[in-house]
Design an enzyme around this catalytic site. Structure first.
Site, PDB file in Angstrom:
ATOM      1  N   GLY A  44      55.697  19.101  26.933  1.00  0.00           N
ATOM      2  CA  GLY A  44      55.316  18.198  25.686  1.00  0.00           C
ATOM      3  C   GLY A  44      55.137  19.151  24.458  1.00  0.00           C
ATOM      4  O   GLY A  44      55.652  18.604  23.252  1.00  0.00           O
ATOM      5  N   CYS A  45      54.485  20.247  24.337  1.00  0.00           N
ATOM      6  CA  CYS A  45      54.128  20.965  23.278  1.00  0.00           C
ATOM      7  C   CYS A  45      55.577  21.694  22.812  1.00  0.00           C
ATOM      8  O   CYS A  45      55.772  21.838  21.420  1.00  0.00           O
ATOM      9  CB  CYS A  45      53.181  21.958  23.700  1.00  0.00           C
ATOM     10  SG  CYS A  45      51.600  21.290  24.057  1.00  0.00           S
ATOM     11  N   THR A  46      56.512  21.907  23.608  1.00  0.00           N
ATOM     12  CA  THR A  46      57.722  22.592  23.427  1.00  0.00           C
ATOM     13  C   THR A  46      58.668  21.249  22.525  1.00  0.00           C
ATOM     14  O   THR A  46      59.247  21.865  21.545  1.00  0.00           O
ATOM     15  CB  THR A  46      58.515  22.787  24.687  1.00  0.00           C
ATOM     16  OG1 THR A  46      57.686  23.856  25.376  1.00  0.00           O
ATOM     17  CG2 THR A  46      59.943  23.521  24.273  1.00  0.00           C
TER      18      THR A  46
END
Length: 158
Positions: A44-46
């Site tokens: 998700g952060c990527t």
């Protein structure tokens, strides 16, 4: 003390990628998107970082700087930035000073266990250093576009 809409955001300094200190006051005169993500190099952060990366030129056209923040150490942030080709600084906030200023440390559940972690959140600070907008409990899909629209509207109104 935590930030509130319409109020000046207290200055903060944290170590940014490139192993240099970055202070909010260094960015005065430009709008600033500060987005908090739970952990470097996770799916998700990527995706979220990539969405901001891919819109950097549009943010720049709206006089807006992007800064990502997590509790990861500077080496993890450097690796994440390099691997994903992020074109904006990532801040290491291991001591949670910036996270607590923006009140993004929340009780979360993972596999039935509770722990304190970063609630995915984004803040838009105006060119005078006041908090203009906030998004808490962010869902990644479409988020960068929503923030970009808000940055454009804020810039157009100045």
């Amino acid at each position: 003390m935590t930030v509130s809409i319409g109020e000046p955001v207290p200055d903060f300094t944290a170590t940014a990628t490139g192993d240099t200190p970055l202070s909010l006051s260094d960015l005065r005169g430009r709008q600033v998107v500060v987005y908090f993500y739970p952990k470097a190099s996770t799916p998700g952060c990527t995706t979220e970082g990539g969405d901001f990366r891919d819109r950097k030129d549009a943010f720049e056209a709206a006089n807006t700087v992007i800064v990502g923040v997590s509790r990861d150490g500077i080496r993890a942030q450097e690796n994440f930035k390099a691997k994903q080709d992020f074109n904006f600084p990532l801040l290491s906030d291991k001591d949670e000073t910036v996270c607590r200023l923006f009140d993004v440390i929340k009780l979360k559940k993972l596999y039935g266990k509770e722990h304190l972690g970063i609630e995915r959140s984004t803040f838009l600070i105006d060119a005078d250093g006041k908090l203009a907008r906030e998004w808490r409990g962010v869902k990644v899909k479409g988020h960068a576009d929503e923030v970009l629209e808000a940055a454009r509207a804020l810039h157009a109104g100045q």
